[in-house]
Design a protein around this motif. Structure first.
Motif, PDB file in Angstrom:
ATOM      1  N   LEU A  15      -4.201   2.837   0.085  1.00 13.70           N
ATOM      2  CA  LEU A  15      -4.546   4.227   0.381  1.00 13.70           C
ATOM      3  C   LEU A  15      -6.045   4.448   0.257  1.00 13.70           C
ATOM      4  N   SER A  16      -6.706   3.605  -0.510  1.00  9.26           N
ATOM      5  CA  SER A  16      -8.156   3.636  -0.666  1.00  9.26           C
ATOM      6  C   SER A  16      -8.589   2.267  -1.190  1.00  9.26           C
ATOM      7  N   PRO A  17      -9.876   1.907  -1.072  1.00  6.44           N
ATOM      8  CA  PRO A  17     -10.969   2.659  -0.447  1.00  6.44           C
ATOM      9  C   PRO A  17     -10.782   2.760   1.062  1.00  6.44           C
ATOM     10  N   GLU A  18     -11.612   3.594   1.683  1.00 10.49           N
ATOM     11  CA  GLU A  18     -11.442   3.917   3.092  1.00 10.49           C
ATOM     12  C   GLU A  18     -11.446   2.675   3.973  1.00 10.49           C
ATOM     13  N   GLU A  19     -12.290   1.683   3.635  1.00 12.28           N
ATOM     14  CA  GLU A  19     -12.385   0.499   4.497  1.00 12.28           C
ATOM     15  C   GLU A  19     -11.132  -0.367   4.442  1.00 12.28           C
ATOM     16  N   ASP A  20     -10.311  -0.185   3.395  1.00 17.38           N
ATOM     17  CA  ASP A  20      -9.076  -0.968   3.269  1.00 17.38           C
ATOM     18  C   ASP A  20      -7.829  -0.154   3.579  1.00 17.38           C
ATOM     19  N   LYS A  21      -7.987   1.147   3.820  1.00 12.06           N
ATOM     20  CA  LYS A  21      -6.840   2.028   4.026  1.00 12.06           C
ATOM     21  C   LYS A  21      -5.973   1.535   5.179  1.00 12.06           C
ATOM     22  N   GLY A  22      -4.670   1.413   4.908  1.00 11.12           N
ATOM     23  CA  GLY A  22      -3.726   0.952   5.917  1.00 11.12           C
ATOM     24  C   GLY A  22      -3.486  -0.537   5.920  1.00 11.12           C
ATOM     25  N   LYS A  23      -4.327  -1.287   5.221  1.00  5.61           N
ATOM     26  CA  LYS A  23      -4.147  -2.734   5.156  1.00  5.61           C
ATOM     27  C   LYS A  23      -3.091  -3.083   4.104  1.00  5.61           C
ATOM     28  N   PRO A  24      -2.411  -4.219   4.254  1.00  2.00           N
ATOM     29  CA  PRO A  24      -1.428  -4.635   3.246  1.00  2.00           C
ATOM     30  C   PRO A  24      -2.085  -4.761   1.875  1.00  2.00           C
ATOM     31  N   CYS A  25      -1.425  -4.200   0.843  1.00  2.00           N
ATOM     32  CA  CYS A  25      -2.028  -4.174  -0.489  1.00  2.00           C
ATOM     33  C   CYS A  25      -1.734  -5.442  -1.289  1.00  2.00           C
ATOM     34  N   GLY A  26      -0.733  -6.215  -0.866  1.00  2.00           N
ATOM     35  CA  GLY A  26      -0.440  -7.464  -1.555  1.00  2.00           C
ATOM     36  C   GLY A  26       0.469  -7.333  -2.759  1.00  2.00           C
ATOM     37  N   CYS A  27       1.005  -6.142  -3.007  1.00  2.00           N
ATOM     38  CA  CYS A  27       1.922  -5.974  -4.133  1.00  2.00           C
ATOM     39  C   CYS A  27       3.220  -6.737  -3.875  1.00  2.00           C
ATOM     40  N   PRO A  28       3.847  -7.268  -4.928  1.00  2.00           N
ATOM     41  CA  PRO A  28       5.122  -7.978  -4.752  1.00  2.00           C
ATOM     42  C   PRO A  28       6.180  -7.057  -4.160  1.00  2.00           C
ATOM     43  N   LYS A  29       7.107  -7.624  -3.413  1.00  4.49           N
ATOM     44  CA  LYS A  29       8.203  -6.845  -2.845  1.00  4.49           C
ATOM     45  C   LYS A  29       9.287  -6.565  -3.883  1.00  4.49           C
ATOM     46  N   ILE A  30       9.408  -7.445  -4.867  1.00  2.00           N
ATOM     47  CA  ILE A  30      10.461  -7.322  -5.876  1.00  2.00           C
ATOM     48  C   ILE A  30       9.996  -6.359  -6.973  1.00  2.00           C
ATOM     49  N   LEU A  31      10.822  -5.355  -7.284  1.00  3.50           N
ATOM     50  CA  LEU A  31      10.459  -4.338  -8.258  1.00  3.50           C
ATOM     51  C   LEU A  31      10.151  -4.935  -9.625  1.00  3.50           C
ATOM     52  N   ALA A  32      10.955  -5.882 -10.078  1.00  3.14           N
ATOM     53  CA  ALA A  32      10.735  -6.489 -11.391  1.00  3.14           C
ATOM     54  C   ALA A  32       9.368  -7.161 -11.465  1.00  3.14           C
ATOM     55  N   GLU A  33       8.941  -7.757 -10.358  1.00  2.22           N
ATOM     56  CA  GLU A  33       7.628  -8.415 -10.331  1.00  2.22           C
ATOM     57  C   GLU A  33       6.504  -7.378 -10.357  1.00  2.22           C
ATOM     58  N   ARG A  34       6.709  -6.240  -9.689  1.00  3.64           N
ATOM     59  CA  ARG A  34       5.712  -5.163  -9.734  1.00  3.64           C
ATOM     60  C   ARG A  34       5.530  -4.681 -11.178  1.00  3.64           C
ATOM     61  N   LYS A  35       6.664  -4.463 -11.848  1.00  2.00           N
ATOM     62  CA  LYS A  35       6.614  -3.984 -13.230  1.00  2.00           C
ATOM     63  C   LYS A  35       5.907  -4.988 -14.130  1.00  2.00           C
ATOM     64  N   ASP A  36       6.202  -6.251 -13.921  1.00  2.00           N
ATOM     65  CA  ASP A  36       5.614  -7.289 -14.770  1.00  2.00           C
ATOM     66  C   ASP A  36       4.105  -7.349 -14.603  1.00  2.00           C
ATOM     67  N   LEU A  37       3.623  -7.273 -13.365  1.00  2.00           N
ATOM     68  CA  LEU A  37       2.175  -7.286 -13.129  1.00  2.00           C
ATOM     69  C   LEU A  37       1.504  -6.066 -13.742  1.00  2.00           C
ATOM     70  N   ALA A  38       2.146  -4.892 -13.603  1.00  5.03           N
ATOM     71  CA  ALA A  38       1.578  -3.674 -14.184  1.00  5.03           C
ATOM     72  C   ALA A  38       1.515  -3.783 -15.700  1.00  5.03           C
ATOM     73  N   LYS A  39       2.547  -4.373 -16.300  1.00 12.33           N
ATOM     74  CA  LYS A  39       2.573  -4.547 -17.750  1.00 12.33           C
ATOM     75  C   LYS A  39       1.435  -5.449 -18.222  1.00 12.33           C
ATOM     76  N   GLN A  40       1.102  -6.417 -17.392  1.00  7.86           N
ATOM     77  CA  GLN A  40      -0.001  -7.332 -17.710  1.00  7.86           C
ATOM     78  C   GLN A  40      -1.365  -6.758 -17.326  1.00  7.86           C
ATOM     79  N   ARG A  41      -1.369  -5.536 -16.793  1.00  4.94           N
ATOM     80  CA  ARG A  41      -2.583  -4.883 -16.305  1.00  4.94           C
ATOM     81  C   ARG A  41      -3.214  -5.661 -15.153  1.00  4.94           C
ATOM     82  N   ARG A  42      -2.371  -6.284 -14.367  1.00  3.16           N
ATOM     83  CA  ARG A  42      -2.835  -7.027 -13.199  1.00  3.16           C
ATOM     84  C   ARG A  42      -2.360  -6.380 -11.898  1.00  3.16           C
ATOM     85  N   GLY A  43      -1.692  -5.244 -12.022  1.00  2.00           N
ATOM     86  CA  GLY A  43      -1.185  -4.555 -10.843  1.00  2.00           C
ATOM     87  C   GLY A  43      -1.053  -3.071 -11.109  1.00  2.00           C
ATOM     88  N   PRO A  44      -0.845  -2.283 -10.056  1.00  2.00           N
ATOM     89  CA  PRO A  44      -0.780  -0.828 -10.199  1.00  2.00           C
ATOM     90  C   PRO A  44       0.564  -0.364 -10.745  1.00  2.00           C
TER      91      PRO A  44
END
Length: 239
Positions: free
Chosen positions: A119-148
């Motif tokens: 969603l931001s910054p403007e130059e990257d808006k609309g590009k794939p963000c690279g977040c994992p597709k699996i919810l558990a993996e998203r949570k794990d990265l966020a817990k490690q402060r390596r993901g949103p």
């Protein structure tokens, strides 16, 4: 259709940044914030009763009168009301809810996405963000402060006393984000503002025989606010 920026992407980017700055400047200011947690030193602590912070003493006093509790000073100097209630009746406009995933560093967002695209910054808006597709993996990265992690902002008014102004609740719990599609579906069936109950649900569970618990924020959609008022026009609505 006229497109004067077709050959000058730099000018387009500058214009879009000005528009974004104008939008930020015109966003509503909030009279109070609902909080389901606080910090004990450097440690975040979830709460079983709502905490409400406000820069206005008269608003803090009004909340204390409505919901009991105590008033203290919040870390930012605001008044903090630690109420005696885990349920609040609020008025919500679905079109004003903002939801995204954000990763913070030094008080600034370094990753903002909708789960699949930046969603931001403007130059990257609309590009794939690279977040994992699996919810558990998203949570794990966020817990490690390596993901949103979720950042869901809900502007609201207090149903019992709308004169207390505009408030907001910012939900960062994954459980709230998981419920959000179903909450938005319920809100989509209502024309205009909705009467909702924002509550803190206390959950207990065991892990390897060890008792654990957490507080889960939940937004229950009740009915159209106009309908709630019309139910008994001669009296204060009881929810």
């Amino acid at each position: 259709m006229l497109d004067i920026f077709a050959t000058d992407p730099e000018a387009k980017a500058q214009r879009e940044e000005r528009e974004a700055a104008r939008e930020r400047a015109t966003r509503p200011t909030f009279d109070f914030q609902l909080r389901s947690g606080k910090r004990n030193g450097n440690k975040p602590v979830s709460l079983r009763k709502w905490r409400i912070t406000t820069p206005k003493n008269e608003v803090a006093q009004a909340f204390k009168e409505l919901f009991g509790g105590t008033i203290s000073e919040a870390p930012n100097g605001d008044y903090a009301v630690d109420t005696d209630t885990d349920r609040l009746e609020v008025v919500v406009d679905a079109s004003k809810i903002e939801s995204k995933l954000i990763q913070w560093a030094d008080g600034l967002p370094i990753h903002e996405c909708d789960g699949s695209k930046y969603l931001s910054p403007e130059e990257d808006k609309g590009k794939p963000c690279g977040c994992p597709k699996i919810l558990a993996e998203r949570k794990d990265l966020a817990k490690q402060r390596r993901g949103p992690k979720p950042n869901i902002v809900i502007p609201l008014r207090l149903a019992q006393d709308e004169e207390l102004g505009l408030g907001k609740y910012t939900a960062t719990a994954w459980s709230f984000a998981e419920d959000l599609p179903y909450t938005m579906q319920a809100l989509s069936k209502i024309d205009g503002e909705a009467l909702c109950v924002l509550r803190l649900e206390y959950v207990e569970y065991e892990v390897n025989g060890e008792a654990r618990s957490f507080t889960k924020p939940v937004l229950d959609v009740v009915k159209a606010f106009a309908e709630a008022i019309a139910d008994d026009p001669d009296e204060e609505p009881a929810y």
